[in-house]
Scaffold this motif. Structure first.
Motif, PDB file in Angstrom:
ATOM      1  N   HIS A   9       0.856  -1.237  -0.002  1.00 25.05           N
ATOM      2  CA  HIS A   9      -0.070   0.065  -0.186  1.00 25.05           C
ATOM      3  C   HIS A   9       0.867   1.350   0.127  1.00 25.05           C
ATOM      4  O   HIS A   9       2.100   1.399   0.595  1.00 25.05           O
ATOM      5  CB  HIS A   9      -1.044  -0.001   1.194  1.00 25.05           C
ATOM      6  N   TYR A  10       0.549   2.251  -0.657  1.00 21.46           N
ATOM      7  CA  TYR A  10       1.371   3.459  -0.901  1.00 21.46           C
ATOM      8  C   TYR A  10       0.584   4.592  -0.421  1.00 21.46           C
ATOM      9  O   TYR A  10       0.117   5.383  -1.149  1.00 21.46           O
ATOM     10  CB  TYR A  10       1.743   3.708  -2.308  1.00 21.46           C
ATOM     11  N   PRO A  11       0.569   4.904   0.877  1.00 25.83           N
ATOM     12  CA  PRO A  11      -0.061   5.981   1.222  1.00 25.83           C
ATOM     13  C   PRO A  11       0.749   7.301   0.993  1.00 25.83           C
ATOM     14  O   PRO A  11       1.919   7.397   1.068  1.00 25.83           O
ATOM     15  CB  PRO A  11      -0.196   5.960   2.827  1.00 25.83           C
ATOM     16  N   LYS A  12      -0.255   8.515   0.909  1.00 26.72           N
ATOM     17  CA  LYS A  12       0.838   9.830   0.634  1.00 26.72           C
ATOM     18  C   LYS A  12       1.518   9.999   2.044  1.00 26.72           C
ATOM     19  O   LYS A  12       0.648   9.774   3.288  1.00 26.72           O
ATOM     20  CB  LYS A  12      -0.333  10.860   0.454  1.00 26.72           C
ATOM     21  N   PRO A  13       2.596  10.769   2.389  1.00 28.19           N
ATOM     22  CA  PRO A  13       3.320  10.933   3.262  1.00 28.19           C
ATOM     23  C   PRO A  13       2.326  11.498   4.438  1.00 28.19           C
ATOM     24  O   PRO A  13       2.519  11.250   5.595  1.00 28.19           O
ATOM     25  CB  PRO A  13       4.419  11.975   2.944  1.00 28.19           C
ATOM     26  N   ALA A  14       1.567  12.393   4.052  1.00 28.88           N
ATOM     27  CA  ALA A  14       0.677  12.981   5.327  1.00 28.88           C
ATOM     28  C   ALA A  14      -0.105  12.003   5.733  1.00 28.88           C
ATOM     29  O   ALA A  14      -0.756  12.216   6.955  1.00 28.88           O
ATOM     30  CB  ALA A  14      -0.111  14.272   4.588  1.00 28.88           C
ATOM     31  N   PHE A  16       0.546   8.731   6.325  1.00 29.37           N
ATOM     32  CA  PHE A  16       1.230   7.530   6.613  1.00 29.37           C
ATOM     33  C   PHE A  16       0.968   6.625   7.811  1.00 29.37           C
ATOM     34  O   PHE A  16       0.492   5.412   7.622  1.00 29.37           O
ATOM     35  CB  PHE A  16       2.965   7.743   6.310  1.00 29.37           C
ATOM     36  N   GLU A  17       1.021   7.466   8.935  1.00 29.26           N
ATOM     37  CA  GLU A  17       0.798   6.975  10.177  1.00 29.26           C
ATOM     38  C   GLU A  17      -0.824   6.462  10.367  1.00 29.26           C
ATOM     39  O   GLU A  17      -0.967   5.304  10.819  1.00 29.26           O
ATOM     40  CB  GLU A  17       1.201   7.710  11.233  1.00 29.26           C
ATOM     41  N   GLU A  18      -1.705   7.395   9.684  1.00 28.59           N
ATOM     42  CA  GLU A  18      -3.097   6.833   9.522  1.00 28.59           C
ATOM     43  C   GLU A  18      -3.366   5.621   8.959  1.00 28.59           C
ATOM     44  O   GLU A  18      -3.927   4.586   9.460  1.00 28.59           O
ATOM     45  CB  GLU A  18      -3.977   7.963   9.245  1.00 28.59           C
ATOM     46  N   PHE A  19      -2.580   5.476   8.052  1.00 31.02           N
ATOM     47  CA  PHE A  19      -2.905   4.140   7.158  1.00 31.02           C
ATOM     48  C   PHE A  19      -2.096   3.118   7.595  1.00 31.02           C
ATOM     49  O   PHE A  19      -2.829   1.939   7.769  1.00 31.02           O
ATOM     50  CB  PHE A  19      -1.911   4.417   5.729  1.00 31.02           C
ATOM     51  N   VAL A  20      -0.968   3.061   8.355  1.00 32.35           N
ATOM     52  CA  VAL A  20      -0.179   2.017   9.108  1.00 32.35           C
ATOM     53  C   VAL A  20      -1.672   1.384  10.227  1.00 32.35           C
ATOM     54  O   VAL A  20      -1.923   0.365  10.452  1.00 32.35           O
ATOM     55  CB  VAL A  20       0.783   2.344  10.195  1.00 32.35           C
ATOM     56  N   GLU A  40       0.394  -9.913   9.408  1.00 36.73           N
ATOM     57  CA  GLU A  40       1.539  -8.949   9.805  1.00 36.73           C
ATOM     58  C   GLU A  40       1.413  -7.753   9.010  1.00 36.73           C
ATOM     59  O   GLU A  40       0.855  -7.798   7.972  1.00 36.73           O
ATOM     60  CB  GLU A  40       2.792  -9.587   9.952  1.00 36.73           C
ATOM     61  N   VAL A  41       1.870  -6.562   9.684  1.00 36.21           N
ATOM     62  CA  VAL A  41       1.843  -5.227   9.056  1.00 36.21           C
ATOM     63  C   VAL A  41       3.330  -4.827   9.163  1.00 36.21           C
ATOM     64  O   VAL A  41       3.957  -4.903  10.127  1.00 36.21           O
ATOM     65  CB  VAL A  41       1.111  -4.278   9.880  1.00 36.21           C
TER      66      VAL A  41
END
Length: 95
Positions: A9-14, A16-20, A40-41
């Protein structure tokens, strides 16, 4: 035969943590389904991608698990504007 899946998955940097956190919620749903052996993540060292890995005991367990995830994970599994490019998902089979 066990089956697996690797998803990049390629979240935008802003986002990233939300996507994790989103991927962790989906992992928890997978782990609660019968026949899911592991989930696992991971993240790449450059924080460009969030990588999820899941294994199941069979194709039937894979299908049943996805049915539960599609029903209960809601927005956490939907591709949206918070991602910079499409996901790369590969299914695997043990041999």
């Amino acid at each position: 035969m066990t089956v697996g899946m690797i998803a990049f998955h390629y979240p935008k940097p802003a986002h990233f943590e939300e996507f994790v956190a989103r991927v962790h919620r989906v992992r928890d749903v997978f782990l609660a389904t019968p026949g899911c052996l592991s989930a696992e993540v991971w993240t790449t060292p450059d924080d460009e991608a969030v990588v999820s890995t899941v294994t199941w005991e069979s194709d039937a367990a894979f299908a049943a698990s996805f049915a539960v995830v599609n029903e209960s994970a809601g927005d956490d599994i939907v591709f949206d504007e918070r991602e910079s490019r499409p996901r790369e998902i590969t299914r695997l089979r043990s041999r």
